[in-house]
Design a protein around this motif. Structure first.
Motif, short mmCIF file in Angstrom:
data_model
loop_
_atom_site.label_atom_id
_atom_site.label_comp_id
_atom_site.label_asym_id
_atom_site.label_seq_id
_atom_site.Cartn_x
_atom_site.Cartn_y
_atom_site.Cartn_z
N VAL B 79 0.86 -1.19 0.00
CA VAL B 79 0.00 0.00 0.00
C VAL B 79 0.90 1.24 0.00
O VAL B 79 1.77 1.38 0.86
N ILE B 80 0.69 2.10 -0.99
CA ILE B 80 1.45 3.36 -1.04
C ILE B 80 0.44 4.51 -0.98
O ILE B 80 -0.44 4.61 -1.84
N PHE B 81 0.57 5.34 0.03
CA PHE B 81 -0.30 6.52 0.18
C PHE B 81 0.45 7.73 -0.37
O PHE B 81 1.60 7.97 0.00
N CYS B 82 -0.20 8.49 -1.23
CA CYS B 82 0.55 9.45 -2.06
C CYS B 82 0.06 10.90 -2.00
O CYS B 82 0.42 11.68 -2.88
N SER B 83 -0.75 11.27 -1.06
CA SER B 83 -1.33 12.61 -1.18
C SER B 83 -0.40 13.70 -0.64
O SER B 83 0.54 13.44 0.11
N ILE B 84 -0.68 14.92 -1.06
CA ILE B 84 0.06 16.08 -0.56
C ILE B 84 -0.47 16.42 0.83
O ILE B 84 0.29 16.60 1.77
N SER B 85 -1.79 16.52 0.91
CA SER B 85 -2.43 16.88 2.18
C SER B 85 -2.49 15.66 3.08
O SER B 85 -2.70 14.54 2.60
N LYS B 86 -2.29 15.88 4.36
CA LYS B 86 -2.33 14.77 5.32
C LYS B 86 -3.17 15.16 6.53
O LYS B 86 -2.75 15.02 7.68
N PRO B 97 2.06 8.55 12.81
CA PRO B 97 2.65 7.59 11.87
C PRO B 97 2.27 7.89 10.43
O PRO B 97 1.41 8.75 10.17
N ALA B 98 2.89 7.18 9.50
CA ALA B 98 2.55 7.32 8.08
C ALA B 98 1.07 6.98 7.90
O ALA B 98 0.55 6.06 8.53
N ILE B 99 0.40 7.72 7.03
CA ILE B 99 -1.04 7.49 6.83
C ILE B 99 -1.28 6.12 6.18
O ILE B 99 -2.34 5.51 6.39
N ASP B 116 4.40 5.92 2.84
CA ASP B 116 3.85 7.13 2.23
C ASP B 116 4.87 7.69 1.26
O ASP B 116 6.08 7.60 1.50
N LEU B 117 4.35 8.27 0.23
CA LEU B 117 5.23 8.87 -0.77
C LEU B 117 4.61 10.22 -1.10
O LEU B 117 3.39 10.33 -1.23
N SER B 118 5.42 11.24 -1.20
CA SER B 118 4.88 12.56 -1.46
C SER B 118 5.64 13.21 -2.61
O SER B 118 6.87 13.28 -2.59
N ASN B 119 4.89 13.61 -3.62
CA ASN B 119 5.54 14.27 -4.75
C ASN B 119 4.59 15.25 -5.42
O ASN B 119 4.35 15.19 -6.63
N ALA B 120 4.01 16.12 -4.59
CA ALA B 120 3.07 17.14 -5.05
C ALA B 120 1.97 16.48 -5.92
O ALA B 120 1.53 15.37 -5.60
N CYS B 121 1.56 17.13 -7.00
CA CYS B 121 0.46 16.59 -7.81
C CYS B 121 0.88 15.36 -8.61
O CYS B 121 0.02 14.69 -9.20
N ALA B 122 2.17 15.04 -8.62
CA ALA B 122 2.63 13.83 -9.30
C ALA B 122 2.65 12.63 -8.35
O ALA B 122 3.15 11.56 -8.71
N VAL B 140 6.48 -8.08 -5.18
CA VAL B 140 5.07 -8.20 -4.79
C VAL B 140 4.24 -8.51 -6.04
O VAL B 140 4.67 -8.22 -7.17
N LYS B 141 3.05 -9.07 -5.82
CA LYS B 141 2.16 -9.37 -6.95
C LYS B 141 1.22 -8.20 -7.25
O LYS B 141 0.70 -8.08 -8.35
N ASN B 142 0.97 -7.39 -6.23
CA ASN B 142 0.06 -6.28 -6.44
C ASN B 142 0.43 -5.11 -5.53
O ASN B 142 1.18 -5.28 -4.56
N CYS B 143 -0.09 -3.96 -5.86
CA CYS B 143 0.23 -2.75 -5.09
C CYS B 143 -0.94 -1.77 -5.20
O CYS B 143 -1.36 -1.42 -6.30
N LEU B 144 -1.45 -1.35 -4.06
CA LEU B 144 -2.55 -0.39 -4.02
C LEU B 144 -1.99 1.01 -3.82
O LEU B 144 -1.37 1.29 -2.79
N VAL B 145 -2.18 1.86 -4.82
CA VAL B 145 -1.70 3.24 -4.76
C VAL B 145 -2.91 4.13 -4.45
O VAL B 145 -3.89 4.11 -5.20
N VAL B 146 -2.85 4.87 -3.37
CA VAL B 146 -4.04 5.59 -2.88
C VAL B 146 -3.69 7.04 -2.53
O VAL B 146 -2.59 7.33 -2.06
N SER B 147 -4.68 7.90 -2.72
CA SER B 147 -4.50 9.29 -2.29
C SER B 147 -5.83 9.86 -1.82
O SER B 147 -6.88 9.50 -2.34
N GLY B 148 -5.76 10.76 -0.86
CA GLY B 148 -6.94 11.50 -0.41
C GLY B 148 -6.57 12.96 -0.27
O GLY B 148 -5.80 13.31 0.61
#
Lengths: 286, 349
Positions: B79-86, B97-99, B116-122, B140-148
């Motif tokens: 699971v990779i959480f990618c949003s700017i806002s937290k 902790p990391a979201i 968590d990974l943060s790279n502005a709008c990218a 890994v076989k799969n990866c969930l990339v999520v942002s809020g």
């Protein structure tokens, strides 16, 4: 095997410098003296947690990239930069870089870490030193470098450490809450994870010559040193804690120590809120 | 062994409350109207209710994504959480902790490695780039990339702060809240392959758009040099687009849908003209998804792709280019071929 560590840089901060200053200097120093090909540095990952002025955007890594002198810019024309957080995130960032090196998408990558009190005097218990560190990695040869990574999360201890910034009573404040049991739980989780990882890798703990660990919370690295061995890596000579860059500090100290330089197999142990434990096995180049 | 990466499923979440551009303009204290709707092409955007935040946006989007997936949450490996806002629990910006750890627990992805990974709008496309690498190497076989992205606090603060049409906070008036999730998976025949992904950061332009927690208001404040960041973005993008097209052995006219970062209709059309001039050809369609959601930061590409799927605008074999422009300055390109997703979306919605 995987990526090898080419150089390490530490920038001590005892004069209230910003992370922008110390982090950029760490990147610069880490590149100094390294013969680079025309492609320079391909990937830069920042794992610092507490940035200057509560910055949210852009990624702090891009600011550190942009805050380099002209001489370094040529080495960073193709760099892709972003921030990563995973407890104490250096080991996870090394895992990402190791992967991109393994798949041939990059030739050189760097992790940079450090912290500052985002606004001086506006936090409840920011007790970390503002040192920064950077590690440069590139693809290694056979039988050297990183051979495995591992992560365990212990959500039952998720409330042990939480930190946030909030605007209350006309003031933007950083609040850090750390429970009294956080250290004990970090030790407990790390020990269990190390056993899991060793079992997964088929390695005996006696085959590990050196443990290089996070330096936070206070007492964590000291306990590991007693628990696992012969090599003590206790850097905590100051009242304040090393935070994001703590593991890089320990790595630098190990490199400087002639005896440790000759060690073969190294385990990196990072622990942070979550509780998140990230581990890596590394074979020092001969 | 190298595996391919596919988009296995995707999901979004939009808060119910609608904030119109007209309502924003009505609250601005300007002697000359901004004509924001005309300039941006944004009629409305969504805004979080008091009980919604980055975590609920991300969690709801991930739940939507899992409804279309063949995987259960317990089978998710990363699971990779990618949003700017937290922001969690109102406008508290969470450092630790990391979201992703919170999200992992909420979703029940108990096996997943997370960070968590943060790279502005990218952010989300960077998550796709990084997650794909783990999948391709067989880690890994799969990866969930999520942002809020709960970013309308920047809009609220900008409304208070703007006193002139040239204010660096004008771009904050285009923002909307949303969640998005994309589940990457090891390729099996007939799946939507990621053909290429290329990214670069032009750090010398890193200060053209910066956002911080406000020292005088609740939430964030963002200052953007809109003209400059737009110009350097489209000036440097062709090199990255060329690299990605080359990696996928494609030309730009073989791209069926180009989804650029969603900032304003003027920026999108100016970029389209620049790329058409540069390449001598253009993608079949350039997607503008701004009218109902505005600029939703890191989630914008996934929202646009989700809409295309639900409106049945995509055909089997269509190639979609996701083109990211983000503070940093980050330019990124992901090219994906659409296959099985067509059958799953566009029903029950």
């Amino acid at each position: 095997m995987g990526a090898i560590i080419k150089s390490i840089a530490i920038v001590m901060n005892r004069s209230g410098k910003s992370y922008m200053e110390t982090g950029a200097e760490a990147v610069r120093n880490c590149l100094k003296g390294e013969p680079m090909g025309p492609d320079g540095l391909d990937m830069l990952i920042n794992t610092g947690i507490y940035p200057d002025n509560h910055l949210q955007e852009p990624a702090f890594a891009s600011l550190l990239q942009g805050n380099q002198p002209v001489a370094i810019h040529g080495l960073m024309e193709k760099t892709f930069s972003f921030d990563l957080q995973s407890g104490e995130g250096v080991v996870m960032a090394l895992s990402v870089l190791n992967g991109f090196l393994e798949s041939g998408k990059i030739e050189r990558g760097m992790v940079v870490a450090g912290d500052v009190e985002p606004i001086q005097g506006q936090s409840n218990q920011f007790n970390y030193v503002g040192h920064s560190g950077a590690v440069l990695v590139e693809k290694g040869g056979r039988n050297e470098g990183f051979s495995g990574f591992h992560q365990d999360i212990y959500p039952q201890f998720i409330k042990d450490y939480h930190s946030y910034s909030n605007y209350v009573d006309n003031e933007l404040k950083l609040i850090i809450n750390q429970s009294d049991r956080y250290l004990d739980h970090c030790i407990q989780c790390a020990e269990e994870s190390i056993e899991n990882f060793l079992r997964k890798m088929g390695v005996d703990s006696k085959a590990i010559d050196l443990f290089i660990s996070s330096q936070s919370p206070v007492g964590f690295s000291k306990h590991l040193a007693y628990q696992y061995g012969k090599h003590r890596l206790n850097l905590l000579h100051e009242e304040k804690e090393f935070y994001s860059a703590g593991l890089i500090m320990a790595l630098k100290r190990a490199r400087l120590d002639q005896e440790n330089c000759e060690t073969g197999q190294v385990m990196f142990v990072s622990v942070g809120p979550g509780i998140t434990v990230n581990l890596a096995l590394y074979q020092n180049p001969a | 062994m190298k595996f391919g990466t596919a988009i296995e499923s995707l999901g979004v979440y939009l808060p119910e409350e609608i904030l119109t551009t007209q309502a924003i303009e009505d609250r601005l204290n300007l002697s000359v109207p901004l004509k924001l709707e005309f300039l941006s092409g944004i009629k409305e955007r969504r805004r979080c209710s008091p009980v919604e935040d980055c975590l609920t946006l991300a969690s709801n989007a991930a739940t939507d994504c899992m409804r279309y997936s063949t995987y259960t949450p317990a089978e998710i490996e990363m699971v990779i959480f990618c949003s700017i806002s937290k922001y969690v629990g109102g406008l508290k910006h969470i450092y630790e902790p990391a979201i992703s750890v919170l999200l992992r627990e909420q979703l029940g992805c108990y096996r997943a490695t997370c960070f968590d990974l943060s790279n502005a709008c990218a952010g989300m496309l960077t998550g796709v780039h990084v997650g794909s690498d783990f999948i391709e190497r067989g880690v890994v076989k799969n990866c969930l990339v999520v942002s809020g992205e709960y970013i309308t606090s920047l809009t609220e603060n900008a409304i208070e702060n703007i006193t002139t049409r040239l204010s660096p906070e004008v771009a904050s008036l285009t923002l909307g809240d949303s969640g998005a999730a994309i589940l990457l998976s090891r390729t099996i025949p007939g799946m939507n392959c990621i053909e290429a992904s290329r990214f670069i950061t032009l750090g010398c332009y890193s200060e053209l758009c910066m956002a911080n927690q406000s020292k005088t208001q609740s939430g964030g404040v963002m200052q953007t040099q809109m003209k400059e960041i737009h110009e350097v973005s489209i000036q440097h993008a062709p090199r990255i687009i060329e690299e990605a097209l080359s990696e996928a052995s494609l030309t730009l006219d073989q791209i069926d849908f180009l989804i650029p970062h969603q900032t304003s209709k003027l920026a999108i059309s100016a970029g389209e003209k620049h790329f058409a001039d540069y390449f001598g050809s253009m993608a079949r369609h350039v997607v503008n998804n701004l009218d109902k959601v505005g600029n939703t930061a890191s989630t914008s590409h996934i929202l646009a792709l989700y809409r295309l799927l639900h409106e049945k605008q995509l055909r089997k074999g269509d190639r979609v280019m996701l083109l990211s422009f983000a503070s940093g300055l980050v330019i990124g390109v992901v090219i994906v071929t659409i296959e099985h997703l067509l059958d799953q979306y566009g029903r029950n919605h």
